[in-house]
Design a protein around this motif. Structure first.
Motif, PDB file in Angstrom:
ATOM      1  N   CYS A 284      21.892 -36.659 -30.135  1.00 37.33           N
ATOM      2  CA  CYS A 284      22.687 -36.180 -31.261  1.00 37.33           C
ATOM      3  C   CYS A 284      23.366 -37.351 -31.952  1.00 37.33           C
ATOM      4  CB  CYS A 284      23.734 -35.182 -30.746  1.00 37.33           C
ATOM      5  SG  CYS A 284      24.963 -34.689 -31.982  1.00 37.33           S
ATOM      6  N   GLN A 285      23.329 -37.327 -33.297  1.00 41.47           N
ATOM      7  CA  GLN A 285      23.981 -38.379 -34.066  1.00 41.47           C
ATOM      8  C   GLN A 285      25.229 -37.891 -34.805  1.00 41.47           C
ATOM      9  OE1 GLN A 285      20.810 -41.259 -35.808  1.00 41.47           O
ATOM     10  NE2 GLN A 285      19.928 -39.216 -36.022  1.00 41.47           N
ATOM     11  N   VAL A 345      28.470 -27.588 -33.155  1.00 42.31           N
ATOM     12  CA  VAL A 345      27.119 -27.707 -33.707  1.00 42.31           C
ATOM     13  C   VAL A 345      26.673 -29.162 -33.584  1.00 42.31           C
ATOM     14  CG1 VAL A 345      25.629 -27.332 -35.697  1.00 42.31           C
ATOM     15  CG2 VAL A 345      27.651 -25.880 -35.366  1.00 42.31           C
ATOM     16  N   LEU A 346      25.530 -29.381 -32.951  1.00 38.40           N
ATOM     17  CA  LEU A 346      24.940 -30.711 -32.849  1.00 38.40           C
ATOM     18  C   LEU A 346      23.930 -30.875 -33.972  1.00 38.40           C
ATOM     19  CD1 LEU A 346      24.342 -30.924 -28.984  1.00 38.40           C
ATOM     20  CD2 LEU A 346      26.439 -31.310 -30.289  1.00 38.40           C
ATOM     21  N   MET A 347      24.056 -31.972 -34.726  1.00 41.35           N
ATOM     22  CA  MET A 347      23.233 -32.165 -35.917  1.00 41.35           C
ATOM     23  C   MET A 347      22.602 -33.555 -35.911  1.00 41.35           C
ATOM     24  SD  MET A 347      26.017 -30.533 -38.595  1.00 41.35           S
ATOM     25  CE  MET A 347      24.842 -30.396 -39.944  1.00 41.35           C
ATOM     26  N   ASN A 348      21.716 -33.763 -36.897  1.00 40.35           N
ATOM     27  CA  ASN A 348      21.005 -35.050 -37.015  1.00 40.35           C
ATOM     28  C   ASN A 348      20.362 -35.424 -35.678  1.00 40.35           C
ATOM     29  OD1 ASN A 348      22.096 -34.975 -39.548  1.00 40.35           O
ATOM     30  ND2 ASN A 348      23.099 -36.961 -39.458  1.00 40.35           N
ATOM     31  N   LEU A 349      19.613 -34.491 -35.122  1.00 39.83           N
ATOM     32  CA  LEU A 349      18.975 -34.730 -33.833  1.00 39.83           C
ATOM     33  C   LEU A 349      17.787 -35.665 -34.002  1.00 39.83           C
ATOM     34  CD1 LEU A 349      19.036 -31.119 -32.345  1.00 39.83           C
ATOM     35  CD2 LEU A 349      20.861 -32.809 -32.511  1.00 39.83           C
ATOM     36  N   THR A 350      17.564 -36.498 -33.009  1.00 41.12           N
ATOM     37  CA  THR A 350      16.481 -37.463 -33.094  1.00 41.12           C
ATOM     38  C   THR A 350      15.943 -37.772 -31.710  1.00 41.12           C
ATOM     39  OG1 THR A 350      15.844 -39.647 -33.958  1.00 41.12           O
ATOM     40  CG2 THR A 350      18.012 -39.472 -32.917  1.00 41.12           C
ATOM     41  N   SER A 351      14.719 -38.233 -31.654  1.00 38.35           N
ATOM     42  CA  SER A 351      14.108 -38.618 -30.387  1.00 38.35           C
ATOM     43  C   SER A 351      14.624 -39.989 -29.957  1.00 38.35           C
ATOM     44  CB  SER A 351      12.588 -38.661 -30.546  1.00 38.35           C
ATOM     45  OG  SER A 351      11.982 -39.256 -29.420  1.00 38.35           O
ATOM     46  N   PRO A 352      14.792 -40.228 -28.658  1.00 38.67           N
ATOM     47  CA  PRO A 352      15.252 -41.545 -28.197  1.00 38.67           C
ATOM     48  C   PRO A 352      14.363 -42.688 -28.662  1.00 38.67           C
ATOM     49  CG  PRO A 352      15.387 -39.944 -26.415  1.00 38.67           C
ATOM     50  CD  PRO A 352      14.680 -39.265 -27.557  1.00 38.67           C
ATOM     51  N   LYS A 353      13.055 -42.432 -28.841  1.00 36.97           N
ATOM     52  CA  LYS A 353      12.151 -43.509 -29.248  1.00 36.97           C
ATOM     53  C   LYS A 353      12.315 -43.903 -30.705  1.00 36.97           C
ATOM     54  CE  LYS A 353       8.330 -40.265 -30.101  1.00 36.97           C
ATOM     55  NZ  LYS A 353       6.986 -39.840 -29.666  1.00 36.97           N
TER      56      LYS A 353
END
Length: 420
Positions: A284-285, A345-353
């Motif tokens: 999460c960002q 709310v968790l937003m701007n989700l991204t993969s660790p890679k």
């Protein structure tokens, strides 16, 4: 090669889960309530026959309970999730590919099967009931939209609980029998628009010009029409798409007026959201936290605020997300209000890679991944909340009202069924 799909849908899912461990209720009217025991979200066929509607407020049927012998349960989500996982594990052995569409529905890919489809549908139904105890309906057809309609017919119009609509004449009969409101993707508002155009059945919709309907409504309606005609527009996903946003929120069982109780609630919701985030392998960002008062009492002062907290280093560590959520809460909390709901709310989700490390950011916590994985594994084996942050209480006065919840038959050691 023409695609062939099966949709396996558990009958009255929440009610059927409750009846697994209460066989004495097999012929009894049963309803299951929503969060805080507010509305009815699942009904047995016997309850439906009494005229109890989906979404009906619980207080409206209180006078019916004793005269009709209605059994009422609070939602037991841990139980329902466990039973759903068992059904899915059985279905994975019955088809080469599948898509878990919801907690009680799964699509199976039967393309290329050389076995009689009706017989295999009955086998699927029998196998699920044998291994899990759950009653299901099975619809089989050549597109996902037609398959959903076949499943509707399996439940409403078939004594066997299985309907196959792969041949043109079968599909025509299905389309003419199905109200347009039963078509996948046609909601209540769209149904009203279509009815105004004298489109009342799935057959009527399938006869429309797809491009004209796209201009009039949307590309979704165009694809629906094409699918009803047997043209596959939606493929089978091997798994659900990762969520772009994860939310955890609850209405309190009673109004909260003090900051410490709000902090407990927000920490609990952030912890649960963190578990979901790790479950799909993302970071999460940006985190949002919100609080609000009730909206239906005109005599109470109203207040609603949201705070956004960026994370310098993207994370799925429960400690980081709880810290961010509490910082956001501190910036928006105002005393003197009776708070009815909070959420994270968790937003701007991204993969660790996809993360580019920041040379100037604080060093990440050591052994974070191992610690969170151990925590999740213990909670999965021993029950949610077995290991938790000290900020998260085991129980709280603001927690969701579940006065009629059944035991944790499959999730709590102390509540396992016992034979005397």
């Amino acid at each position: 090669m023409r695609t062939v799909y099966a949709l396996v849908d558990c009958n009255n899912f929440y009610v059927s889960c409750e009846r697994l461990f209460r066989p004495d209720l097999r012929a009894t009217p049963v309803v299951v309530l929503s969060n805080n025991d507010g509305c009815i979200v699942s009904r047995s066929n016997e309850a439906k026959a009494l005229g109890i509607g989906m979404g009906e407020p619980y207080f409206k049927i209180r006078d019916m309970i004793e005269p009709h012998g209605i059994e009422v349960f609070s939602s037991n989500y841990a139980l329902y999730g466990n039973i759903s996982a068992r059904v899915v594990s059985v279905l994975r052995e019955l088809a080469p590919r599948m898509e878990v569409y919801s907690i009680d529905e799964s699509f199976l890919d039967l393309t290329g099967f050389h076995r009689p489809l009706a017989a295999y549908g009955r086998f699927i139904k029998a196998e699920v009931e044998r291994l899990t105890g759950m009653p299901v309906g099975v619809g089989i057809s050549t597109t996902k939209t037609l398959t959903k309609l076949a499943n509707w017919a399996a439940k409403k119009r078939s004594q066997s609980g299985v309907v196959v609509a792969t041949r043109p004449e079968q599909q025509v009969a299905l389309l003419k029998a199905a109200p347009v409101g039963e078509v996948w993707g046609i909601g209540r508002k769209m149904q009203c628009h279509l009815t105004a155009l004298n489109i009342t059945t799935a057959w009527d919709l399938a006869q429309q010009d797809a491009k004209s309907m796209r201009k009039l409504f949307s590309v979704v309606v165009e694809k629906t029409i094409r699918e009803l005609r047997g043209e596959a527009c939606y493929g089978l996903d091997d798994g659900p798409e990762p969520k772009q946003m994860i939310a955890c929120s609850r209405s309190f069982s009673e109004r909260v007026t003090e900051l410490p109780a709000l902090r407990e609630a927000v920490a609990s919701y952030a912890s649960r959201a963190a578990e979901k985030l790790r479950g799909q392998g993302d970071l999460c960002q940006l985190l949002q936290v919100y609080i609000r008062t009730g909206v239906f009492n005109p005599d109470e002062p109203r207040y609603s605020r949201t705070a956004s907290v960026p994370l310098t280093t993207p994370s799925n560590d429960t400690r980081d997300l709880v810290h961010a959520a509490l910082a956001g809460l501190a910036s928006i909390y105002q005393p003197g209000y009776r708070y009815q709901k909070a959420g994270v709310v968790l937003m701007n989700l991204t993969s660790p890679k996809h993360i580019q490390p920041d040379l100037f950011a604080p060093a990440p916590r050591p052994s974070t991944d191992a610690l969170m994985a151990t925590m999740d594994r213990i909670n999965a084996n021993m029950g949610r909340g077995t290991v938790r942050l000290a900020r998260v209480p085991a129980s709280a006065g603001w927690a969701m009202k579940q006065q009629l919840r059944s035991p944790g038959y499959t999730s709590r050691w102390a509540e396992l069924p016992r034979t005397l």
